[in-house]
Design a protein around this motif. Structure first.
Motif, PDB file in Angstrom:
ATOM      1  N   PRO A   1       0.817  -1.232   0.000  1.00 47.24           N
ATOM      2  CA  PRO A   1       0.000   0.000   0.000  1.00 47.24           C
ATOM      3  C   PRO A   1       0.840   1.267   0.000  1.00 47.24           C
ATOM      4  CG  PRO A   1      -0.119  -1.109   2.141  1.00 47.24           C
ATOM      5  CD  PRO A   1       0.553  -2.048   1.197  1.00 47.24           C
ATOM      6  N   LEU A   2       2.029   1.232   0.620  1.00 47.44           N
ATOM      7  CA  LEU A   2       2.879   2.422   0.637  1.00 47.44           C
ATOM      8  C   LEU A   2       3.423   2.724  -0.748  1.00 47.44           C
ATOM      9  CD1 LEU A   2       4.179   4.634   2.360  1.00 47.44           C
ATOM     10  CD2 LEU A   2       6.091   3.076   2.795  1.00 47.44           C
ATOM     11  N   VAL A   3       3.916   1.702  -1.449  1.00 46.92           N
ATOM     12  CA  VAL A   3       4.416   1.897  -2.815  1.00 46.92           C
ATOM     13  C   VAL A   3       3.285   2.394  -3.716  1.00 46.92           C
ATOM     14  CG1 VAL A   3       5.281   0.715  -4.871  1.00 46.92           C
ATOM     15  CG2 VAL A   3       6.296   0.238  -2.637  1.00 46.92           C
ATOM     16  N   PHE A   4       2.128   1.770  -3.614  1.00 52.84           N
ATOM     17  CA  PHE A   4       0.998   2.161  -4.462  1.00 52.84           C
ATOM     18  C   PHE A   4       0.597   3.605  -4.206  1.00 52.84           C
ATOM     19  CE2 PHE A   4      -3.638   2.697  -4.729  1.00 52.84           C
ATOM     20  CZ  PHE A   4      -3.814   2.514  -6.091  1.00 52.84           C
ATOM     21  N   ALA A   5       0.414   3.965  -2.937  1.00 47.92           N
ATOM     22  CA  ALA A   5      -0.080   5.303  -2.605  1.00 47.92           C
ATOM     23  C   ALA A   5       0.905   6.388  -3.015  1.00 47.92           C
ATOM     24  CB  ALA A   5      -0.380   5.388  -1.105  1.00 47.92           C
TER      25      ALA A   5
ATOM     26  N   VAL B   1      -7.387  11.398  -5.599  1.00 46.30           N
ATOM     27  CA  VAL B   1      -6.029  11.800  -5.223  1.00 46.30           C
ATOM     28  C   VAL B   1      -5.950  12.117  -3.740  1.00 46.30           C
ATOM     29  CG1 VAL B   1      -4.226  13.531  -5.567  1.00 46.30           C
ATOM     30  CG2 VAL B   1      -5.487  12.643  -7.538  1.00 46.30           C
ATOM     31  N   ARG B   2      -6.956  12.845  -3.236  1.00 45.64           N
ATOM     32  CA  ARG B   2      -6.959  13.156  -1.799  1.00 45.64           C
ATOM     33  C   ARG B   2      -7.064  11.884  -0.963  1.00 45.64           C
ATOM     34  NH1 ARG B   2     -10.270  17.453  -3.631  1.00 45.64           N
ATOM     35  NH2 ARG B   2     -12.179  16.306  -3.034  1.00 45.64           N
ATOM     36  N   GLY B   3      -7.849  10.918  -1.451  1.00 48.86           N
ATOM     37  CA  GLY B   3      -7.972   9.658  -0.730  1.00 48.86           C
ATOM     38  C   GLY B   3      -6.660   8.892  -0.700  1.00 48.86           C
ATOM     39  N   VAL B   4      -5.945   8.876  -1.825  1.00 44.96           N
ATOM     40  CA  VAL B   4      -4.663   8.171  -1.880  1.00 44.96           C
ATOM     41  C   VAL B   4      -3.622   8.903  -1.036  1.00 44.96           C
ATOM     42  CG1 VAL B   4      -2.835   7.335  -3.395  1.00 44.96           C
ATOM     43  CG2 VAL B   4      -5.199   7.215  -4.142  1.00 44.96           C
ATOM     44  N   GLU B   5      -3.675  10.237  -1.009  1.00 46.70           N
ATOM     45  CA  GLU B   5      -2.790  11.007  -0.139  1.00 46.70           C
ATOM     46  C   GLU B   5      -3.038  10.651   1.327  1.00 46.70           C
ATOM     47  OE1 GLU B   5      -3.669  15.020  -1.233  1.00 46.70           O
ATOM     48  OE2 GLU B   5      -1.974  15.151  -2.614  1.00 46.70           O
ATOM     49  N   ALA B   6      -4.299  10.521   1.688  1.00 46.68           N
ATOM     50  CA  ALA B   6      -4.630  10.134   3.061  1.00 46.68           C
ATOM     51  C   ALA B   6      -4.125   8.725   3.366  1.00 46.68           C
ATOM     52  CB  ALA B   6      -6.140  10.210   3.268  1.00 46.68           C
ATOM     53  N   LEU B   7      -4.235   7.812   2.388  1.00 43.32           N
ATOM     54  CA  LEU B   7      -3.710   6.456   2.571  1.00 43.32           C
ATOM     55  C   LEU B   7      -2.206   6.484   2.797  1.00 43.32           C
ATOM     56  CD1 LEU B   7      -3.931   3.367   2.465  1.00 43.32           C
ATOM     57  CD2 LEU B   7      -3.713   3.523  -0.042  1.00 43.32           C
ATOM     58  N   SER B   8      -1.503   7.323   2.038  1.00 41.34           N
ATOM     59  CA  SER B   8      -0.058   7.441   2.215  1.00 41.34           C
ATOM     60  C   SER B   8       0.291   7.937   3.616  1.00 41.34           C
ATOM     61  CB  SER B   8       0.517   8.396   1.161  1.00 41.34           C
ATOM     62  OG  SER B   8       1.915   8.526   1.316  1.00 41.34           O
ATOM     63  N   ALA B   9      -0.453   8.931   4.100  1.00 44.04           N
ATOM     64  CA  ALA B   9      -0.215   9.456   5.442  1.00 44.04           C
ATOM     65  C   ALA B   9      -0.449   8.386   6.503  1.00 44.04           C
ATOM     66  CB  ALA B   9      -1.118  10.663   5.698  1.00 44.04           C
TER      67      ALA B   9
ATOM     68  N   PRO C   1       5.962  15.082   9.618  1.00 45.37           N
ATOM     69  CA  PRO C   1       4.631  14.787  10.156  1.00 45.37           C
ATOM     70  C   PRO C   1       3.849  13.899   9.210  1.00 45.37           C
ATOM     71  CG  PRO C   1       4.714  17.008   9.266  1.00 45.37           C
ATOM     72  CD  PRO C   1       6.110  16.493   9.242  1.00 45.37           C
ATOM     73  N   PRO C   2       3.274  12.801   9.722  1.00 50.73           N
ATOM     74  CA  PRO C   2       2.522  11.893   8.850  1.00 50.73           C
ATOM     75  C   PRO C   2       1.140  12.437   8.553  1.00 50.73           C
ATOM     76  CG  PRO C   2       2.477  11.091  11.084  1.00 50.73           C
ATOM     77  CD  PRO C   2       3.331  12.313  11.096  1.00 50.73           C
ATOM     78  N   ALA C   3       1.095  13.491   7.782  1.00 46.73           N
ATOM     79  CA  ALA C   3      -0.175  14.112   7.428  1.00 46.73           C
ATOM     80  C   ALA C   3      -0.107  14.495   5.963  1.00 46.73           C
ATOM     81  CB  ALA C   3      -0.408  15.361   8.312  1.00 46.73           C
ATOM     82  N   PRO C   4      -1.235  14.805   5.331  1.00 55.16           N
ATOM     83  CA  PRO C   4      -1.215  15.125   3.917  1.00 55.16           C
ATOM     84  C   PRO C   4      -0.318  16.284   3.554  1.00 55.16           C
ATOM     85  CG  PRO C   4      -3.460  14.633   4.619  1.00 55.16           C
ATOM     86  CD  PRO C   4      -2.604  14.672   5.858  1.00 55.16           C
TER      87      PRO C   4
ATOM     88  N   SER D   1       2.704  16.513   4.469  1.00 57.42           N
ATOM     89  CA  SER D   1       4.085  16.022   4.460  1.00 57.42           C
ATOM     90  C   SER D   1       4.665  16.151   3.080  1.00 57.42           C
ATOM     91  CB  SER D   1       4.116  14.545   4.881  1.00 57.42           C
ATOM     92  OG  SER D   1       5.394  14.004   4.630  1.00 57.42           O
ATOM     93  N   GLY D   2       5.999  16.320   3.030  1.00 54.12           N
ATOM     94  CA  GLY D   2       6.670  16.465   1.733  1.00 54.12           C
ATOM     95  C   GLY D   2       6.488  15.278   0.839  1.00 54.12           C
ATOM     96  N   LEU D   3       6.152  14.100   1.395  1.00 54.53           N
ATOM     97  CA  LEU D   3       5.949  12.936   0.557  1.00 54.53           C
ATOM     98  C   LEU D   3       4.654  13.033  -0.233  1.00 54.53           C
ATOM     99  CD1 LEU D   3       7.010  10.003   2.909  1.00 54.53           C
ATOM    100  CD2 LEU D   3       8.021  10.561   0.705  1.00 54.53           C
ATOM    101  N   LEU D   4       3.813  13.998   0.126  1.00 58.42           N
ATOM    102  CA  LEU D   4       2.473  13.990  -0.442  1.00 58.42           C
ATOM    103  C   LEU D   4       2.184  15.222  -1.287  1.00 58.42           C
ATOM    104  CD1 LEU D   4       0.663  12.781   2.779  1.00 58.42           C
ATOM    105  CD2 LEU D   4       1.483  11.409   0.878  1.00 58.42           C
ATOM    106  N   HIS D   5       3.195  15.969  -1.587  1.00 58.37           N
ATOM    107  CA  HIS D   5       2.897  17.112  -2.455  1.00 58.37           C
ATOM    108  C   HIS D   5       3.964  17.257  -3.518  1.00 58.37           C
ATOM    109  CE1 HIS D   5       6.098  19.325  -0.441  1.00 58.37           C
ATOM    110  NE2 HIS D   5       5.500  19.167   0.708  1.00 58.37           N
TER     111      HIS D   5
END
Length: 431
Positions: A62-66, A182-190, A422-425, A427-431
């Motif tokens: 799920p992490l790779v996918f998100a 996209v927002r849902g997948v961002e939330a999954l990543s967080a 911070p594990p939130a949307p 986070s740099g991983l999500l933008h």
């Protein structure tokens, strides 16, 4: 937490060495009963490591996918995706060739198998490793998942990458209508990053159990018997580290020393657990701190787990020629170069296979009339060698993602190395 985790892992490594060595010394008396008892004890320790690695596998798909879907969605167009993919594969090809050539040079220079005093197994003996020949048709067919669910269930990273690319490209093509997805997948990543934080707190226990289990069962003697071979291989790994980091300094500049600092946690985790996969989530976070854009890191890193295992590539040439030397089989330079090219191709077809390096070596030895049973010489120390090559794979993929980021326009502002994102949307991983 990252800094504290590093200290705990180091302490667990030392404790595992002491406990494992102590148990072996106290129980081993050379009898089959003592050996069986040590095997049972090692098995109980190994349960803890197995649980940790299963937790890691639970996270990976799920992490790779998100992260990959969100990264592709934010690339903007398929032309950018194709450009990044070609640059990544070009780097992987050059890095793989460099690793194989360095292994070839060192094993001929140091000759760790020449004059080996160990009893060589019969030519007709089996190694116990299932050989898998390279088949282009099977490899190409295997890349494309028959089922997204099955690919995730089996942690087939390359298949997950292929499916994620389709999803990401489709999201880009749909445009605003796909924004809720996209927002849902961002939330999954967080959420997966938060779960990663929970799982990593168990890492020191797994490290202690892995080291204690291996030394309790095999004892320190196995390190002594093949000490020169192991020392030669680790020398090669350190030289490969120096080359990769040196190239990083040339292409990235002085900021490269920060990358070395940022990846110490995933590097240590990969080394102590002998698993590159275990370090994947932490490597992704380290690249985020370093400033590699999420769209680059989330694409290059999973792709690198299938095509850019630099430590494993070096090990394949090193171990294959070591076995040939141990048998007294002389291979001409042309044959060695041919072996190198064969290994370079076949190694790309075994992503996700347990002990994949040994599978490739077993398949390659028979092609050059080298007794496959020679693998028995290195199986005893394969765990300790796997520690080094797993750590090297982390360095290779971290450098690859950073270099591709430079080629794609540069790095983003870095985050401090001693804090967790911070594990939130946001986070740099999500933008």
């Amino acid at each position: 937490m990252a800094r504290r985790l590093t200290y705990w892992i180091i302490a667990a490594l030392i404790a595992g060495l002491v406990v494992g060595w102590g148990l072996h010394s106290a129980i081993d008396d050379g009898t089959p009963a003592a050996a069986a008892k040590l095997t049972d004890i090692a098995g109980y320790f190994a349960v803890l490591t197995t649980v940790f690695l299963r937790l890691i596998k639970m996270i990976i798909a799920p992490l790779v996918f998100a992260t990959l879907v969100v990264g592709i969605a934010h690339m903007g167009d398929t032309a950018t995706l194709g450009r990044v993919g070609l640059k990544s594969l070009g780097w992987f090809l050059c890095a793989s060739l460099m690793s194989l050539l360095l292994g070839l040079f060192l094993v001929n220079l140091l000759q760790p198998g020449v004059g080996l005093g160990l009893p060589i197994p019969p030519v007709t003996a089996a190694s116990g490793v299932v050989r898998t020949g390279f088949d282009l048709k099977d490899f190409v067919a295997h890349i494309v998942p028959a089922s997204m669910i099955a690919a995730m269930a089996d942690n087939e990273i390359l298949q997950i990458v292929v499916f994620s690319v389709f999803v990401g490209v489709a999201i880009t093509a749909v445009g605003d209508a796909a924004a809720p997805l996209v927002r849902g997948v961002e939330a999954l990543s967080a959420v997966m990053l938060r779960i990663t934080d929970y799982v990593m707190r168990f890492a020191p226990v797994a490290v202690f159990a892995a080291v204690a289990s291996t030394l309790a069962e095999r004892g320190p003697g196995v390190l002594r018997d093949l000490g020169y071979f192991m020392a030669s291989f680790y020398l090669g790994l350190f030289l490969l580290w120096a080359l990769l980091i040196g190239i990083g300094f040339v292409l990235i500049g002085g900021r490269m020393r920060l990358l070395v600092r940022y990846i110490r946690d995933p590097l240590l985790l990969a080394f102590t657990t002998a698993s590159s996969e275990a370090a994947y989530p932490r490597t992704l976070e380290a690249l985020d701190r370093f400033g590699v854009p999420a769209r680059i890191a989330s694409f290059v890193l999973p792709l690198g787990y299938s095509f850019n295992l630099d430590g494993s590539m070096m090990y394949m040439t090193f171990a294959s020629l070591f076995i040939a030397q141990a048998y007294g089989i002389h291979l001409q330079l042309g044959e060695q170069v041919t072996m190198l090219l064969v290994l370079m191709v076949t190694s790309k077809g075994i992503a996700g296979v347990p002990r994949a390096s040994l599978v490739v070596i077993a398949a390659t030895l028979s092609m050059f009339h080298i007794p496959e049973a020679g693998l028995l010489l290195i199986l005893a120390v394969d765990h300790f060698l796997d520690m080094g090559r797993s750590a090297t794979n982390v360095i290779g993929n971290a450098v690859a993602a950073s270099v591709v980021a430079i080629w794609e326009g540069g790095l983003e502002p870095r985050l401090p190395a001693d804090i967790d994102p911070p594990p939130a949307p946001s986070s740099g991983l999500l933008h």
